[in-house]
Design an enzyme around this catalytic site. Structure first.
Site, PDB file in Angstrom:
ATOM      1  N   GLU A  44      42.190  49.771  49.091  1.00 38.09           N
ATOM      2  CA  GLU A  44      41.453  48.592  49.555  1.00 38.09           C
ATOM      3  C   GLU A  44      41.490  48.478  51.081  1.00 38.09           C
ATOM      4  OE1 GLU A  44      39.336  46.872  47.956  1.00 38.09           O
ATOM      5  OE2 GLU A  44      39.811  47.668  45.979  1.00 38.09           O
TER       6      GLU A  44
ATOM      7  N   TYR B 262      39.607  38.638  51.024  1.00 41.95           N
ATOM      8  CA  TYR B 262      38.945  39.582  50.124  1.00 41.95           C
ATOM      9  C   TYR B 262      39.951  40.584  49.551  1.00 41.95           C
ATOM     10  CZ  TYR B 262      36.830  43.771  48.476  1.00 41.95           C
ATOM     11  OH  TYR B 262      36.556  44.845  47.704  1.00 41.95           O
TER      12      TYR B 262
ATOM     13  N   ASP C  64      32.716  40.808  48.052  1.00 35.80           N
ATOM     14  CA  ASP C  64      32.388  41.655  49.209  1.00 35.80           C
ATOM     15  C   ASP C  64      30.864  41.732  49.320  1.00 35.80           C
ATOM     16  OD1 ASP C  64      31.589  43.326  47.171  1.00 35.80           O
ATOM     17  OD2 ASP C  64      32.803  45.037  47.793  1.00 35.80           O
TER      18      ASP C  64
HETATM   19  N1  ADE Z   1      34.988  48.840  47.738  1.00 30.42           N
HETATM   20  C1  ADE Z   1      36.055  48.088  48.013  1.00 30.42           C
HETATM   21  N2  ADE Z   1      37.007  48.239  47.077  1.00 30.42           N
HETATM   22  C2  ADE Z   1      36.532  49.132  46.192  1.00 30.42           C
HETATM   23  C3  ADE Z   1      37.035  49.711  45.012  1.00 30.42           C
HETATM   24  N3  ADE Z   1      38.244  49.388  44.570  1.00 30.42           N
HETATM   25  N4  ADE Z   1      36.263  50.586  44.342  1.00 30.42           N
HETATM   26  C4  ADE Z   1      35.057  50.893  44.814  1.00 30.42           C
HETATM   27  N5  ADE Z   1      34.523  50.397  45.909  1.00 30.42           N
HETATM   28  C5  ADE Z   1      35.246  49.524  46.603  1.00 30.42           C
END
Ligand code: ADE
Length: 353
Positions: free
Chosen positions: A45, A128, A146
């Protein structure tokens, strides 16, 4: 209403059914039936903040093979972490990553907290990311919003208010959609839907599990959402960087201050960057007297807040040339492994061929 289509299933149920059939296999994602590893979820993340899934893949694999646990990452020297991060951008993330690993290893016995509030107290974890980790790593009900989720929700409910003003309304709608069961899968399903079906351009509404309840699609204008307030153009900044090459191939470099843009990374020396035309008197700022040549064209690099046109000046200097204060000679063999940003890699590619 968007929340009860003719099938009688909620959008969450439709989406989870789709996820069970179409979920992406991603390096950090637990397979069905596996228990997620919070360290891997957290690391992914942080890397995925402002960075694409495609760009993150190789970095993620490299990090977990070098540092399989948060304790090992915490014990690594920060310089090594910065070098491994180089090229991913937003370098304050790497410093916060290392600080966060130190706190989790030291104060939390190596275990990430599961509550959003405790996660948010850690360096580099905002609203987030805390919600994403709580949901994905611990299956806590959390509202994960997001850019992908904003797009899906604004289309599903045909939110006419423009971003960024619409953020609170979209968040409230996303909260209403989030189920009590399988919140981690729901969050990841929203991400997958936004990345593969409900895309910014030419969304694949024909393959969308939420096509029936989607109000923007019903209005024939899925691509028109989210509405956006046009933003003012960002002026191009310009500057000059100086690539001094010693007879043995070493290059003159310096390390940027730890805070700010590209903080802590290594670069070739240069002028400040300003909006408008290139500096009038760069000759007054060269790090060494030499026969400087101007390479053409300048290196163009787009940062989040501005594009940069960086002119590259190059000079070849003799073996015994001393490095000016604050600079050092980087041997040719060490250039590949040094913590240069993507911008300065472009500069070196141009200057060294
Ligand atoms: N964008 C942000 N976190 C994500 C995740 N865990 N899997 C795919 N896209 C992402």
């Amino acid at each position: 209403m968007a929340d009860r289509p003719a099938s009688g299933q909620t959008p969450a149920a439709l989406l989870l059914g789709w996820y069970d059939r179409h979920r992406r296999v991603l390096p950090w994602r637990a397979l069905p039936g596996e228990t997620p590893d919070p360290y891997r979820v957290w690391l992914s993340e942080i890397m995925l903040q402002q960075t694409t899934v495609q760009a993150v893949g190789g970095y993620f694999r490299d990090f977990v093979s070098r540092w399989p646990t948060v304790g090992e990452l915490a014990a690594a020297p920060i310089e090594e972490v910065m070098r491994a991060w180089a090229g991913l951008g937003y370098y304050s993330r790497a410093r916060n990553l290392h600080r966060c690993a130190g706190i989790v290893a030291g104060d939390h016995a190596g275990r990430f907290p599961a509550e959003e509030a405790a996660l948010r107290a850690l360096p580099g974890i905002g609203a987030y990311t805390a919600a994403a980790i709580a949901a994905i790593a611990f299956d806590r009900r959390a509202v994960v919003v997001d850019g992908n989720v904003e797009r899906v929700v604004s289309r599903l409910f045909r939110v006419e208010q423009a971003l960024p003003a619409a953020k609170p309304a979209i968040r409230a709608l996303a909260d209403g959609l989030t189920p009590d069961g399988r919140p981690g899968d729901f969050a990841q399903a929203m991400m997958d839907l936004g990345a593969t079906v409900c895309t910014p351009r030419r969304p694949a509404c024909g393959s969308c599990p939420l096509a029936a309840p989607c109000q923007a699609r019903a209005a024939g204008d899925a691509e028109g959402f989210p509405r956006k307030t046009p933003r003012a153009g960002r002026p191009v900044r310009t500057g000059v960087t100086f690539v001094a090459i010693r007879a043995d191939g070493a290059v003159l470099v310096r390390t940027r201050p730890p805070k700010g843009l590209l903080g802590g990374l290594v670069e070739t020396p240069g002028t400040a960057w300003h909006a408008g035309p290139p500096p009038a008197e760069p000759l007054a700022e060269v790090p060494l007297p030499a026969a400087w040549e101007v390479l053409d064209p300048p290196v163009r690099h787009v940062f989040t807040h501005f594009p940069l046109d960086l002119a590259v000046w190059r000079a070849h200097v003799p073996k015994g040339t001393p490095a000016p204060p604050g600079h050092r000679w980087l041997p040719a063999a060490e250039i590949g492994a040094e913590a240069f940003s993507t911008l300065h890699r472009k500069v070196l590619r141009l200057a060294l061929g």
